[in-house]
Design a protein around this motif. Structure first.
Motif: not given
Ligand code: FCB
Length: 464
Positions: A23, A124-125, A168-169, A300, A375, A422, A429-430, A438
């Protein structure tokens, strides 16, 4: 005058900010880095808003010194970043590229010199594309490859980084990457989604052991989960069953094996038509169930669900992008609803009570395990005023509300040791590209100039 809320946190509480490699770094073809699945995906027409890619991102690879100076200026006590796997091990196997590792060595040295605690996330992906070509996360071997990579990074940085996160996630990697396809690698295969989830769990466990084998015992190993807060539309037993199903698919699938050493039996039942889980081999659950030093929670917005008789049509309100394919295997009988209330630019409802609920849940489920909010934050359509200042009172209100929830959880007995906003700065943002901001720091994408928003100043005051 210090804010009475933020002044009431424990003295050792970490006031951090987070980012991730793809990112922010850019420099995707430099120093031996090869493409990750996100390079391939973002360069595939139609996959990201406006065809945006991370090719340049915010050029952090070249500007990291200034960025660390900015963090110091903002009085941050910790910084969470991720290591780009294809930068340090381009093919996803074999020896490391030292110049890639050197970048992270320099970054960490810079942070330590400014008194900022580095927190490394290994994944992180950004899976090396070569590993996706060999089958990606649905393939068991990817977990072994991750463990090797974890050992490489642990050996290189373990002497100076104490806080480690394996993944991460993993929910997003598996369910958005292989289920709905809105994330790289963009596959839409429900069975592969659950295979990926298991192999991510295995990667976490094997990676944790690999880190511990090469690092000083004082270092902390954790994982960052985007555990969902799932609420029922009504108290109808069918809606409560819908909650259970989504809770298994969002939470139980990871914290079951990671924290308790087993998958929830109800998850197996709900997904029986999708997969037989035969890839869970003898010994896997013990390998996944490693003692952790901490748990990272990313939060979130909460989810609101109900049972429905027919397959839900149209866009789902689960907040995870639009796709004709559901990210929820075996849950076609569940409908997601928009949670009432004010929303951020992502369309995500603002509800700090969800963060409190989440912290208290893990306080009960994993007693004694220190928690970090790894985050939390909000996207708004920030714009500089004629004087070049960026005022974002909505973000200040968001942060204040969520920090109040953290504070309340601490009062209620939770052991929360830190909070990572975050994100440090606006970034890629992906699938939404650069359209969603953000950052606490505004980035002018034409010049890459960084300008702290008023929220950054507010947060700096809190951190101080
Ligand atoms: C999370 C991700 C991060 C960012 C936030 C908004 O899911 O880990 O990279 O995209 O959302």
């Amino acid at each position: 005058m210090p804010d009475p809320l933020t002044a009431s946190f424990p003295p050792a509480f970490l006031w951090g900010a987070a980012t991730s490699a793809y990112q922010i770094e850019g420099a995707v073809r430099e120093d031996g880095r090869t493409p990750s699945i996100w390079d391939t995906f973002s360069h595939t027409p139609g996959k990201t808003a406006g065809g945006d890619t991370g090719d340049l991102a915010v050029d952090h690879y070249h500007r990291y010194r200034d960025d660390v100076a900015l963090m110091a200026d903002l009085s941050l006590s910790a910084y969470r970043f991720s290591v780009s796997w294809p930068r340090v091990q381009p093919t996803g196997r074999g020896p490391a590229v030292q110049v890639g590792l050197d970048f992270y060595r320099r970054l960490v040295d810079e942070l330590l010199a400014k008194g900022i605690k580095p927190a490394v996330t290994l994944y992180h992906w950004d899976l090396p594309q070569e590993l996706e070509d060999a089958g990606g996360w649905p393939e068991r071997d990817t977990a072994y490859r991750f463990a090797e990579y974890a050992g490489i990074v642990g050996e290189a940085l373990g002497d100076r980084v104490e806080q480690w996160t394996t993944l991460n996630e993993p929910w997003c990697s598996a369910f958005l990457g292989y289920g709905s396809g809105v994330h790289a690698p963009g596959r839409t295969d429900p069975a592969a989604t659950l295979r990926a989830a298991h192999h991510l769990n295995l990667a976490h466990g094997l990676g944790t052991s690999a880190l511990r084998a090469v690092m000083p015992a004082r270092n902390q190993v954790a994982i960052s989960l985007n555990s969902a807060v799932v609420r029922p539309l009504s108290q109808d037993p069918a809606d409560l069953a819908a909650v259970r199903k989504i809770d298994d698919l969002a939470n139980g699938v990871f914290h079951g094996p990671i924290l308790h050493g087993s998958y929830p039996p109800s998850l197996f039942e709900a997904t029986a038509s999708v997969t037989d889980w035969s890839y869970v081999q003898d010994g896997d659950l013990a390998a996944v169930h490693q003692p952790l030093d901490a748990l990272g929670l990313n939060y979130y917005t909460p989810a609101l669900v109900s049972a429905t008789a027919e397959t839900a049509a149209g866009p789902r309100a689960d907040g995870h992008g639009s796709s004709d394919h559901s990210p929820w295997p075996g849950a076609d009988d569940v409908t997601f609803h928009q949670t009432p209330g004010e929303r951020t630019e992502m369309g995500w409802t603002i509800d700090p009570t969800g963060l409190h609920e989440l912290i208290m849940r893990y306080t009960r489920e994993a007693p004694g395990l220190p928690l970090y909010i790894t985050e939390n934050g909000a996207a708004y359509d920030d714009k500089p005023d004629p004087d070049g200042n960026v005022h974002d009172p909505e973000r200040i209100a968001y942060l204040h509300g969520h920090l109040s929830a953290v504070r309340r959880a601490i009062t209620d007995g939770a052991d929360v040791r830190g909070y990572y906003l975050w994100s440090l700065m606006d970034n890629f943002e992906w699938a939404y590209g650069y359209g969603k901001r953000f950052g606490a720091v505004y980035v002018d994408y034409a010049t890459l100039t960084r300008t702290p928003k008023s929220s950054a100043r507010w947060y700096a005051e809190a951190a101080r």
